[in-house]
Design a protein around this motif. Structure first.
Motif, PDB file in Angstrom:
ATOM      1  N   TYR A 226       0.814  -1.215   0.000  1.00 12.53           N
ATOM      2  CA  TYR A 226       0.000   0.000   0.000  1.00 12.53           C
ATOM      3  C   TYR A 226       0.852   1.271   0.000  1.00 12.53           C
ATOM      4  O   TYR A 226       0.337   2.352   0.238  1.00 12.53           O
ATOM      5  CB  TYR A 226      -0.926   0.012   1.226  1.00 12.53           C
ATOM      6  N   SER A 227       2.145   1.152  -0.276  1.00  9.25           N
ATOM      7  CA  SER A 227       3.019   2.326  -0.237  1.00  9.25           C
ATOM      8  C   SER A 227       2.715   3.285  -1.387  1.00  9.25           C
ATOM      9  O   SER A 227       2.120   2.908  -2.394  1.00  9.25           O
ATOM     10  CB  SER A 227       4.488   1.885  -0.283  1.00  9.25           C
ATOM     11  N   HIS A 228       3.135   4.507  -1.233  1.00 11.85           N
ATOM     12  CA  HIS A 228       3.016   5.557  -2.256  1.00 11.85           C
ATOM     13  C   HIS A 228       1.573   5.825  -2.665  1.00 11.85           C
ATOM     14  O   HIS A 228       1.310   6.211  -3.807  1.00 11.85           O
ATOM     15  CB  HIS A 228       3.879   5.225  -3.476  1.00 11.85           C
ATOM     16  N   GLY A 229       0.627   5.573  -1.746  1.00 13.20           N
ATOM     17  CA  GLY A 229      -0.767   5.902  -1.993  1.00 13.20           C
ATOM     18  C   GLY A 229      -1.458   5.055  -3.040  1.00 13.20           C
ATOM     19  O   GLY A 229      -2.455   5.495  -3.629  1.00 13.20           O
ATOM     20  N   MET A 230      -0.955   3.849  -3.300  1.00 14.91           N
ATOM     21  CA  MET A 230      -1.597   2.982  -4.281  1.00 14.91           C
ATOM     22  C   MET A 230      -1.512   1.528  -3.814  1.00 14.91           C
ATOM     23  O   MET A 230      -0.706   1.192  -2.952  1.00 14.91           O
ATOM     24  CB  MET A 230      -0.967   3.149  -5.654  1.00 14.91           C
TER      25      MET A 230
END
Length: 153
Positions: free
Chosen positions: A103-107
């Motif tokens: 779920y990193s970097h908002g995606m």
């Protein structure tokens, strides 16, 4: 989340912390690996697009984990995705890599790790060739390539 086709993304099916066959000592790895290799495999970093050692490699052979030497991918499954990173349509064999939600970097993406030591390798997407529908997008810094010997050489 739909990504354009019906191909099922691989999944390890667990959100629990995983135990890996090979235990890594972070201090030993800092001595063994280059700063980029350490960043990519241990800190989930990435190399610059089109800058990796294996992005354009077309030799026959196999790709192994830079941390534990586990076989990960075969050159016959490597293809030019145009993404700037080595791309593979399949893993070398069942269970050579694992995948987990990222779920990193908002995606939402699917992270790929070495099944033997847990080293971060890259991500897998379902926009690959028709053979599998998958594109394993892997950092060169996470790989070691071992070419196949040619007869008569």
């Amino acid at each position: 989340m739909s990504m354009g086709n019906s191909q099922q993304m691989p999944s390890s099916g667990s959100t629990e912390p995983e135990n890996y066959e090979v235990k890594v000592d972070k201090e030993e790895l800092k001595q063994k690996l280059t700063p980029l290799q350490y960043s990519c495999t241990q800190e989930k970093g990435t190399e610059r697009a089109f800058a990796g050692e294996y992005t354009d490699l077309k030799d026959d052979g196999n790709f192994y984990c830079v941390v534990c030497d586990n076989i990960l991918f075969k050159s016959g499954d490597k293809f030019d995705s145009g993404s700037g990173w080595p791309s593979f349509s399949d893993m070398a064999g069942q269970g050579t890599v694992k995948s987990k939600e990222d779920y990193s970097h908002g995606m939402l993406r699917t992270e790929v790790v070495c099944a033997k030591c847990g080293a971060h390798l890259g991500h897998v997407f379902n926009d690959g060739p028709k053979t599998t529908g998958l594109r394993y997008c892997i950092n060169s810094a996470c790989l070691n390539f071992k070419g196949e010997a040619k007869p008569g050489l």
